[in-house]
Motif scaffolding. Sequence first.
Motif, short mmCIF file in Angstrom:
data_model
loop_
_atom_site.label_atom_id
_atom_site.label_comp_id
_atom_site.label_asym_id
_atom_site.label_seq_id
_atom_site.Cartn_x
_atom_site.Cartn_y
_atom_site.Cartn_z
N GLY A 168 -7.52 -17.13 13.76
CA GLY A 168 -6.37 -18.05 13.82
C GLY A 168 -5.62 -18.21 12.53
N CYS A 169 -5.83 -17.28 11.57
CA CYS A 169 -5.20 -17.40 10.26
C CYS A 169 -3.77 -16.85 10.28
CB CYS A 169 -5.98 -16.64 9.20
SG CYS A 169 -7.62 -17.32 8.86
N ALA A 170 -2.89 -17.52 9.55
CA ALA A 170 -1.57 -16.99 9.22
C ALA A 170 -1.66 -16.49 7.78
CB ALA A 170 -0.51 -18.07 9.35
N PHE A 171 -1.20 -15.28 7.54
CA PHE A 171 -1.36 -14.73 6.19
C PHE A 171 -0.22 -13.79 5.84
CE2 PHE A 171 -3.27 -11.56 8.91
CZ PHE A 171 -2.93 -10.36 8.32
N SER A 172 -0.08 -13.54 4.54
CA SER A 172 0.90 -12.59 4.02
C SER A 172 0.21 -11.68 3.03
CB SER A 172 2.05 -13.32 3.33
OG SER A 172 2.73 -14.18 4.22
N GLU A 173 0.80 -10.53 2.80
CA GLU A 173 0.27 -9.56 1.83
C GLU A 173 0.92 -9.83 0.48
OE1 GLU A 173 0.27 -6.36 -0.77
OE2 GLU A 173 2.09 -6.76 0.37
N PHE A 174 0.08 -10.04 -0.57
CA PHE A 174 0.55 -10.40 -1.90
C PHE A 174 0.04 -9.42 -2.97
CE2 PHE A 174 1.50 -15.30 -1.92
CZ PHE A 174 2.41 -15.14 -0.88
N GLY A 175 -0.18 -8.16 -2.63
CA GLY A 175 -0.99 -7.31 -3.50
C GLY A 175 -0.29 -6.34 -4.43
N THR A 176 1.00 -6.48 -4.69
CA THR A 176 1.71 -5.47 -5.47
C THR A 176 1.20 -5.37 -6.90
OG1 THR A 176 3.70 -5.80 -4.13
CG2 THR A 176 3.98 -4.69 -6.24
N ARG A 177 0.98 -6.49 -7.56
CA ARG A 177 0.70 -6.49 -9.00
C ARG A 177 -0.55 -5.71 -9.37
NH1 ARG A 177 -0.05 -12.21 -11.06
NH2 ARG A 177 -1.14 -12.41 -9.08
N ARG A 178 -1.57 -5.76 -8.52
CA ARG A 178 -2.83 -5.11 -8.88
C ARG A 178 -3.21 -4.03 -7.88
NH1 ARG A 178 -4.81 -10.91 -9.70
NH2 ARG A 178 -4.25 -11.39 -11.86
N ARG A 179 -2.22 -3.45 -7.23
CA ARG A 179 -2.51 -2.40 -6.25
C ARG A 179 -3.07 -1.17 -6.95
NH1 ARG A 179 3.89 -1.10 -5.09
NH2 ARG A 179 4.24 0.32 -6.86
N ARG A 180 -3.80 -0.38 -6.18
CA ARG A 180 -4.32 0.86 -6.75
C ARG A 180 -3.19 1.88 -6.93
NH1 ARG A 180 -10.37 2.68 -6.77
NH2 ARG A 180 -10.30 0.47 -7.29
N SER A 181 -2.23 1.85 -6.06
CA SER A 181 -1.06 2.72 -6.16
C SER A 181 -0.07 2.31 -5.08
CB SER A 181 -1.45 4.19 -5.97
OG SER A 181 -1.90 4.41 -4.64
N PHE A 182 1.13 2.85 -5.15
CA PHE A 182 2.12 2.63 -4.09
C PHE A 182 1.57 3.12 -2.76
CE2 PHE A 182 5.50 4.10 -1.36
CZ PHE A 182 6.42 3.06 -1.39
N LYS A 183 0.95 4.30 -2.78
CA LYS A 183 0.40 4.87 -1.54
C LYS A 183 -0.66 3.96 -0.94
CE LYS A 183 -1.95 8.94 0.37
NZ LYS A 183 -2.45 10.31 0.10
N ALA A 184 -1.51 3.38 -1.78
CA ALA A 184 -2.54 2.47 -1.29
C ALA A 184 -1.91 1.27 -0.60
CB ALA A 184 -3.44 2.00 -2.44
N GLN A 185 -0.88 0.70 -1.21
CA GLN A 185 -0.23 -0.46 -0.61
C GLN A 185 0.47 -0.09 0.69
OE1 GLN A 185 2.49 -2.57 -3.19
NE2 GLN A 185 2.36 -4.42 -1.96
N GLU A 186 1.06 1.09 0.75
CA GLU A 186 1.71 1.53 1.97
C GLU A 186 0.71 1.70 3.11
OE1 GLU A 186 5.24 4.58 3.17
OE2 GLU A 186 3.69 5.37 1.84
N LEU A 187 -0.44 2.29 2.82
CA LEU A 187 -1.48 2.43 3.84
C LEU A 187 -1.95 1.07 4.34
CD1 LEU A 187 -3.57 5.32 2.25
CD2 LEU A 187 -2.22 5.47 4.34
N VAL A 188 -2.13 0.15 3.40
CA VAL A 188 -2.56 -1.20 3.75
C VAL A 188 -1.52 -1.87 4.64
CG1 VAL A 188 -2.85 -3.52 2.79
CG2 VAL A 188 -4.12 -1.61 1.82
#
Length: 440
Positions: A168-188
């Motif tokens: 029942g959670c509402a959430f957003s993705e906030f992970g740009t600053r410490r991402r492993r890479s652009f590709k990692a964030q895109e996959l996520v």
Amino acid sequence: MLQPHPERAVFSLLDTDLYKLTMQAAVLDHYPNTPVSYSFKNRTPQKKLNQAAFDWLQAQINLLGSLSFSPEEINYLRSTVKQLPERYLVFLETFKLSPKDHVQLEYDLETQDVKAKIKGLWVDTILYEIPILALVSEAYFKFVDTDWDYGGQEASAETKSLELLNFGCAFSEFGTRRRRSFKAQELVMRGLVAGDVKYQSSPAAKVGSGLRGTSNVYFAWKFGIPPIGTVAHEWMMGIAAVSQDYWNANLLAMDKWRATMGDANVGVALTDTFGTDAFLRVFTPKLANIYAGVRQDSGDPLMFLDKIAKFYDEHDIDKSKKVVVFSDSLDIEACKKYKIATEKAGMLCSFGVGTFFTNDFHSLTPPHKKSTPLNIVIKLSSANGKPAIKVSDNLGKNTGDKATVERVKHELGYIERSWAGGDEEKRWNELDETASELSS
């Protein structure tokens, strides 16, 4: 829409958090000629860049100077982030970064320490933080810790998404600053969106739960979901440094924010720049009713919840319509725990989940220990020649000139607090050791 470039880790100025753009708009309105400086800090100093990583980082930062906002990108902002004033969007038409003028990057070959400073007008330098942090993280995992791959990242993100949504959670993705890479964030992002689509089409979908969006403006555009974000500590830190009025800094920050964004778009209030107690002293019932809620970003979340619930009750504010946004080092179990506690306190909640999404990897080599993220930050260190500081609800997150920190603590009657989850150097590592033991 611009597409990934083989030689550029950051290829669009929209590859940043929304609150950097909204704050830049407010800075343009209120502090267009204010000089500032920023400092980089690695809170995990045992994780160091080698020479190859540093050379790549330096080259990538230099490439930021050739980026600009395309007409298509500005039109996207105009149609989607409608609180941005037109005068700001016109400003973006000619805006460019100039790393050679603004960024000072040094590398100590003996200690492998990286020193980075950013200096210039606030309005010209505010957009460096997010891409530089993302590049430092990517450099480390591209050249230093290389015992990992992208296998399973999209599926893992979908699983995480569904677990949060089914609770029942509402959430957003906030992970740009410490991402492993652009590709990692895109996959996520692909996995999170897939999980949300699957959940929303199921008969078990609950009202109020869902993927609310992402703080990354580029990925919000790419995946057709809302860009999420309002303001960061930087806004209050800069205003306090310029005004030298720490007692009223939060109030000044809210007043100027409302002047730029309008009351309908102020979003949630960030309470802990100088301690939540100091914030609540100037958070009048009028302001509390204007703001949709508050964001928790340091200290003990349960203590924070209790304090906020009591504040709303004491001022006869209907807390059942107010949201608490949690954004400090979250994982699934933390989200579940804080959701239960928030509902018990009679309020709504949402979660900004970052590193747990975009930098959650394990080593390929047995016993497949957690490949832990860097805990890195870039903080405003001065504004108009005065030190800029942060005195948060967690001692480990206090930053800036020590003498100024102590003076402000005394002025505000700040009470020293720490909590079990507050060791910044072990922010992910303590959990990682447990996970390693369970998997071995």
